[in-house]
Every structure is written in structure tokens, then in C-alpha cells.
Design a protein around this motif. Structure first.
Motif, PDB file in Angstrom:
ATOM      1  N   GLU A   1      88.713  17.813  39.710  1.00 33.67           N
ATOM      2  CA  GLU A   1      90.027  18.251  40.182  1.00 33.67           C
ATOM      3  C   GLU A   1      91.066  17.137  40.033  1.00 33.67           C
ATOM      4  N   ARG A   2      90.643  15.915  40.326  1.00 29.83           N
ATOM      5  CA  ARG A   2      91.583  14.796  40.233  1.00 29.83           C
ATOM      6  C   ARG A   2      91.995  14.545  38.788  1.00 29.83           C
ATOM      7  N   ILE A   3      91.031  14.599  37.857  1.00 30.29           N
ATOM      8  CA  ILE A   3      91.337  14.386  36.439  1.00 30.29           C
ATOM      9  C   ILE A   3      92.240  15.504  35.916  1.00 30.29           C
ATOM     10  N   ASN A   4      91.955  16.754  36.304  1.00 22.02           N
ATOM     11  CA  ASN A   4      92.810  17.879  35.872  1.00 22.02           C
ATOM     12  C   ASN A   4      94.238  17.740  36.410  1.00 22.02           C
TER      13      ASN A   4
ATOM     14  N   ILE B   1      88.211   7.002  42.611  1.00 23.59           N
ATOM     15  CA  ILE B   1      88.765   8.139  41.843  1.00 23.59           C
ATOM     16  C   ILE B   1      90.052   8.644  42.489  1.00 23.59           C
ATOM     17  N   GLU B   2      90.110   8.643  43.805  1.00 24.30           N
ATOM     18  CA  GLU B   2      91.299   9.122  44.515  1.00 24.30           C
ATOM     19  C   GLU B   2      92.522   8.268  44.203  1.00 24.30           C
ATOM     20  N   ALA B   3      92.308   6.993  43.882  1.00 28.15           N
ATOM     21  CA  ALA B   3      93.418   6.082  43.607  1.00 28.15           C
ATOM     22  C   ALA B   3      93.807   6.044  42.127  1.00 28.15           C
ATOM     23  N   LEU B   4      93.172   6.880  41.305  1.00 30.61           N
ATOM     24  CA  LEU B   4      93.446   6.845  39.859  1.00 30.61           C
ATOM     25  C   LEU B   4      94.890   7.260  39.549  1.00 30.61           C
ATOM     26  N   LYS B   5      95.463   6.622  38.510  1.00 24.93           N
ATOM     27  CA  LYS B   5      96.793   6.969  38.004  1.00 24.93           C
ATOM     28  C   LYS B   5      96.756   6.943  36.480  1.00 24.93           C
ATOM     29  N   ALA B   6      97.596   7.760  35.835  1.00 28.48           N
ATOM     30  CA  ALA B   6      97.662   7.805  34.364  1.00 28.48           C
ATOM     31  C   ALA B   6      99.080   8.167  33.945  1.00 28.48           C
ATOM     32  N   SER B   7      99.581   7.505  32.907  1.00 35.52           N
ATOM     33  CA  SER B   7     100.959   7.736  32.441  1.00 35.52           C
ATOM     34  C   SER B   7     101.021   8.581  31.175  1.00 35.52           C
ATOM     35  N   GLY B   8      99.846   8.988  30.688  1.00 31.69           N
ATOM     36  CA  GLY B   8      99.861   9.785  29.474  1.00 31.69           C
ATOM     37  C   GLY B   8      98.538  10.483  29.256  1.00 31.69           C
TER      38      GLY B   8
ATOM     39  N   GLU C   1      92.403  11.113  29.325  1.00 32.37           N
ATOM     40  CA  GLU C   1      91.159  11.337  28.596  1.00 32.37           C
ATOM     41  C   GLU C   1      90.204  10.149  28.773  1.00 32.37           C
ATOM     42  N   ALA C   2      90.748   8.947  28.789  1.00 30.02           N
ATOM     43  CA  ALA C   2      89.906   7.760  29.007  1.00 30.02           C
ATOM     44  C   ALA C   2      89.267   7.788  30.392  1.00 30.02           C
ATOM     45  N   LEU C   3      90.001   8.237  31.393  1.00 32.92           N
ATOM     46  CA  LEU C   3      89.439   8.344  32.747  1.00 32.92           C
ATOM     47  C   LEU C   3      88.360   9.426  32.817  1.00 32.92           C
ATOM     48  N   ARG C   4      88.591  10.528  32.117  1.00 32.86           N
ATOM     49  CA  ARG C   4      87.577  11.587  32.109  1.00 32.86           C
ATOM     50  C   ARG C   4      86.262  11.070  31.534  1.00 32.86           C
ATOM     51  N   ILE C   5      86.375  10.345  30.421  1.00 34.70           N
ATOM     52  CA  ILE C   5      85.160   9.796  29.806  1.00 34.70           C
ATOM     53  C   ILE C   5      84.485   8.789  30.734  1.00 34.70           C
ATOM     54  N   ARG C   6      85.298   8.008  31.415  1.00 31.77           N
ATOM     55  CA  ARG C   6      84.757   6.952  32.285  1.00 31.77           C
ATOM     56  C   ARG C   6      83.991   7.530  33.469  1.00 31.77           C
ATOM     57  N   TYR C   7      84.467   8.659  34.019  1.00 33.06           N
ATOM     58  CA  TYR C   7      83.856   9.167  35.240  1.00 33.06           C
ATOM     59  C   TYR C   7      83.028  10.451  35.047  1.00 33.06           C
TER      60      TYR C   7
ATOM     61  N   SER D   1      99.951  16.590  35.266  1.00 28.59           N
ATOM     62  CA  SER D   1     101.111  15.742  35.544  1.00 28.59           C
ATOM     63  C   SER D   1     101.597  15.048  34.279  1.00 28.59           C
ATOM     64  N   ALA D   2     100.648  14.582  33.459  1.00 21.08           N
ATOM     65  CA  ALA D   2     101.019  13.901  32.206  1.00 21.08           C
ATOM     66  C   ALA D   2     101.671  14.866  31.230  1.00 21.08           C
ATOM     67  N   GLU D   3     101.134  16.098  31.136  1.00 21.03           N
ATOM     68  CA  GLU D   3     101.706  17.093  30.229  1.00 21.03           C
ATOM     69  C   GLU D   3     103.107  17.499  30.667  1.00 21.03           C
ATOM     70  N   SER D   4     103.310  17.626  31.969  1.00 22.27           N
ATOM     71  CA  SER D   4     104.635  17.988  32.492  1.00 22.27           C
ATOM     72  C   SER D   4     105.651  16.890  32.217  1.00 22.27           C
ATOM     73  N   ALA D   5     105.243  15.641  32.389  1.00 20.85           N
ATOM     74  CA  ALA D   5     106.144  14.509  32.129  1.00 20.85           C
ATOM     75  C   ALA D   5     106.500  14.440  30.660  1.00 20.85           C
ATOM     76  N   GLY D   6     105.539  14.738  29.782  1.00 17.95           N
ATOM     77  CA  GLY D   6     105.810  14.719  28.345  1.00 17.95           C
ATOM     78  C   GLY D   6     106.788  15.794  27.934  1.00 17.95           C
ATOM     79  N   ALA D   7     106.664  16.990  28.523  1.00 16.90           N
ATOM     80  CA  ALA D   7     107.584  18.090  28.204  1.00 16.90           C
ATOM     81  C   ALA D   7     108.992  17.761  28.654  1.00 16.90           C
ATOM     82  N   ASP D   8     109.119  17.191  29.860  1.00 13.94           N
ATOM     83  CA  ASP D   8     110.449  16.818  30.359  1.00 13.94           C
ATOM     84  C   ASP D   8     111.069  15.750  29.485  1.00 13.94           C
ATOM     85  N   SER D   9     110.260  14.811  29.004  1.00 12.38           N
ATOM     86  CA  SER D   9     110.766  13.729  28.160  1.00 12.38           C
ATOM     87  C   SER D   9     111.245  14.255  26.824  1.00 12.38           C
ATOM     88  N   ALA D  10     110.496  15.244  26.278  1.00 12.86           N
ATOM     89  CA  ALA D  10     110.893  15.810  24.987  1.00 12.86           C
ATOM     90  C   ALA D  10     112.193  16.598  25.102  1.00 12.86           C
TER      91      ALA D  10
END
Length: 339
Positions: free
Chosen positions: A68-71, A12-19, A24-30, A76-85
Motif C-alpha cells: 500500500e505504501r509503495i502504491n 517503510i512508513e518513512a519512505l519518500k520518492a520524487s519520481g 520502482e527502486a523501493l519496490r524492488i528493495r522491499y 503521488s509521483a504520477e500525479s506530480a509528473g502530470a501537473d509538471s507537464a
């Protein structure tokens, strides 16, 4: 069991997500009811009684860590999306202010548009001219006193090469290269050796018009002038023609329009007369037609000319001619709505 919990924690500590979808897929998985943490809770039933406290505490810590890790990944994903928009890749590196069209360009194109509706086509010519096209072909002989009306810039020591003093030189070029009927409008910059002041400049802009055909009369000229005045200054505008003199037209006239500030009653702008002068005009002198190779016994024509600065002053009340060439941004921004 503890080894399995520690292994899952490392995963879980090594998890990464780009969106957001990946988070959400990681949350369901763990963390879902059928996730990896819930599976550990199911296995907890089989843990020996003397290990339950230690293993239970480890599973709770793992669940909190995973949450905590999933949150954190979600934020991080929401912040990246806002910057991209907010990122506009079409913008320049440094912000640039939009410019505006120059008031002389606005008025020049309006004049051209009005005459275009009457069938006039734009004709242009060189600013560096010869004496024949600027003077001699227009009925200015070498010793003619009318040459004193033009303060000319000559180039070098050659009296035959000069900066044009009017765009009438374009008319003569057209008349010597094309056959009637001719209906042209000639906009351009002209030069005269005058002291620069609020009311005069060494260069300015003119628009001249020429119509040559069979049976062209002064009545055609007057109707053209009336149409132009009302299109440019309003349908209530009246015109007045006063006798004048130009070497290249006969008869010649100056045209006034009724003052739109006082309605013809008289004010400081029109100097109490109710009229404002805007252009010169007349019937093309037969000598000019003949000099350009057009038979004056078969053809006639009219010509008119106006200063673009003069028309711009009347429309926008610019009192100082120097403002048109000083490129003061504050002055130019006043004409943002003019186009």
C-alpha cells in the motif's frame, strides 16, 4: 523477530520518492523476491512453532502495508509528473487574449509594399508643421482660394504653426533636403477641422507618393497607377483618369477603378456608374519644384495621394469611418485573418 518486523515497518512508513524511478527502486528493495520482506519469509522457517502464528500474521501485515505504501508513492509521483507537464512556466499569471493588427495598418503596409516593389522608399515627417511646408511651398499663396479646401487646425494663436492637413508636407521637406532622383512614399496621419460622421473624421490617414527625375511624364504616372490598382484590387481592375484641380499639380486628375462588386455594370456601391474614385494625382507643378530648390527646366515629376481609410473601405466594405478609431474589439477581431 517481531522487533525486526516493527523496525522494517517504521522504515517503510518513512519512505519518500520524487519520481517513478525511485518508487520502482523501493519496490524492488522491499517487495521483490530478493527484497527485505521476502528475506523475513526465509527467516520464518526458524521461528519456534509456538510463535509461528503471531510472526506469520505480522509478516503478512507488513507485506500488505509495504504494498500500500509503495502504491501510494507511485500515485503521488504520477500525479506530480502530470501537473509538471501541464505547467507552462512561459505563460503570464493571468490569461491574455491575443490581439490583431488594425485594418488600417494592414492596408497601409500593403500599399507601402506595392510601391516598394517599384523602388519607392518610405519618408516620414512631423505632424505639427509650419505654413510654408504645408501650404506655401505647395503653391498655396496666403490669399489663394484653394486654402479654403483645407479646414486647418492651428496651434495656439500662431497662424504659422498647425497640424498638417496632408502628407504632402513630407514631400516638400524631402525635396528641400535631397537632390533628384527622388522616389518616395509618405504615409502618415493628417488632421482637418471637420464634423465627425460616418463619412468624415477630424483625423485620418494618407499615403502619398512622389517621383522626381529627368523626363518623367504623365505616361509614367498612368502606368504606376495601373500597376498599383491591379496589385491592390486584382489583375482585372481597370482605371479611369478624370481631369481635376490641385494647387500643387498641373495637370491634375482623379483616378477611378472599376467596381469589383458589379464588374463595371453598375450597382448601389458605385452608384450605378461602374466606377469608384480612390485617389488624386498629377504632374508636380513647376512652381512647387522651384520653391523647393529643384530646377523645373531640368526635372519633372508626378505625385499622387490616397486616403488609407478609403482603400480599406473598398477592400473590406467598412461603411462607418468612426469604427476605425473606436477600438471596438468585436470590430477588430473581424480582421484576424487579414494578416
Amino acid at each position: 523477530m517481531i522487533e525486526k518486523i516493527n523496525s522494517l515497518r517504521s522504515e517503510i512508513e518513512a519512505l519518500k520518492a520524487s519520481g517513478a524511478a525511485e518508487v520502482e527502486a523501493l519496490r524492488i528493495r522491499y517487495l521483490s523476491k530478493k527484497g527485505a520482506v521476502a528475506a523475513l519469509m526465509d527467516e520464518f522457517r526458524n521461528v519456534p512453532a509456538d510463535q509461528k502464528r503471531t510472526v506469520g500474521q505480522a509478516i503478512n501485515d507488513l507485506k500488505n502495508f509495504a504494498t500500500e505504501r509503495i502504491n501510494a508513492l507511485r500515485q503521488s509521483a504520477e500525479s506530480a509528473g502530470a501537473d509538471s507537464a501541464a505547467l507552462d512556466l512561459t505563460r503570464t499569471e493571468a490569461p491574455l487574449r491575443c490581439g490583431t493588427r488594425h485594418p488600417l495598418s494592414v492596408v497601409r503596409e500593403e500599399i507601402i509594399a506595392i510601391f516598394s516593389r517599384l523602388g519607392f522608399n518610405v519618408a516620414e515627417g512631423p505632424e505639427i508643421e509650419d505654413d510654408w511646408h504645408v501650404f506655401e511651398s505647395l503653391n498655396f499663396p496666403a490669399d489663394h482660394p484653394a486654402r479654403d479646401m483645407q479646414d486647418t487646425f492651428f496651434i495656439g494663436r500662431n497662424p504659422d504653426v498647425l497640424l498638417r492637413t496632408h502628407t504632402s508636407s513630407v514631400q516638400t521637406r524631402v525635396m528641400t533636403t535631397r537632390k533628384p532622383p527622388l522616389r518616395i512614399i509618405c504615409p502618415g496621419r493628417v488632421y482637418r477641422n471637420e464634423a465627425i460622421s460616418a463619412r468624415a473624421h477630424c483625423f485620418f490617414h494618407q499615403v502619398e507618393a512622389l517621383y522626381v527625375d529627368r523626363n518623367v511624364t504623365f505616361a509614367d504616372l498612368r502606368q504606376t497607377l495601373l500597376y498599383f490598382a491591379r496589385e491592390m484590387f486584382g489583375t482585372d481592375t481597370q482605371i479611369r483618369l478624370r481631369p481635376s484641380y490641385f494647387p500643387f499639380t498641373e495637370p491634375s486628375a482623379e483616378m477611378d477603378i472599376s467596381c469589383d462588386l458589379c464588374g463595371g455594370k453598375g450597382c448601389s456601391f458605385c452608384k450605378g456608374t461602374g466606377w469608384v474614385e480612390i485617389l488624386g494625382c498629377g504632374m508636380v507643378d513647376p512652381n512647387v519644384l522651384d520653391a523647393c530648390g529643384i530646377d523645373s527646366r531640368e526635372y519633372s515629376g508626378f505625385a499622387l495621394g490616397m486616403g488609407v481609410e478609403r482603400i480599406t473601405n473598398l477592400k473590406y466594405r467598412v461603411k462607418d469611418l468612426r469604427m476605425f478609431s473606436e477600438n471596438d474589439v468585436r470590430f477588430l477581431e473581424e480582421f484576424t485573418a487579414a494578416h
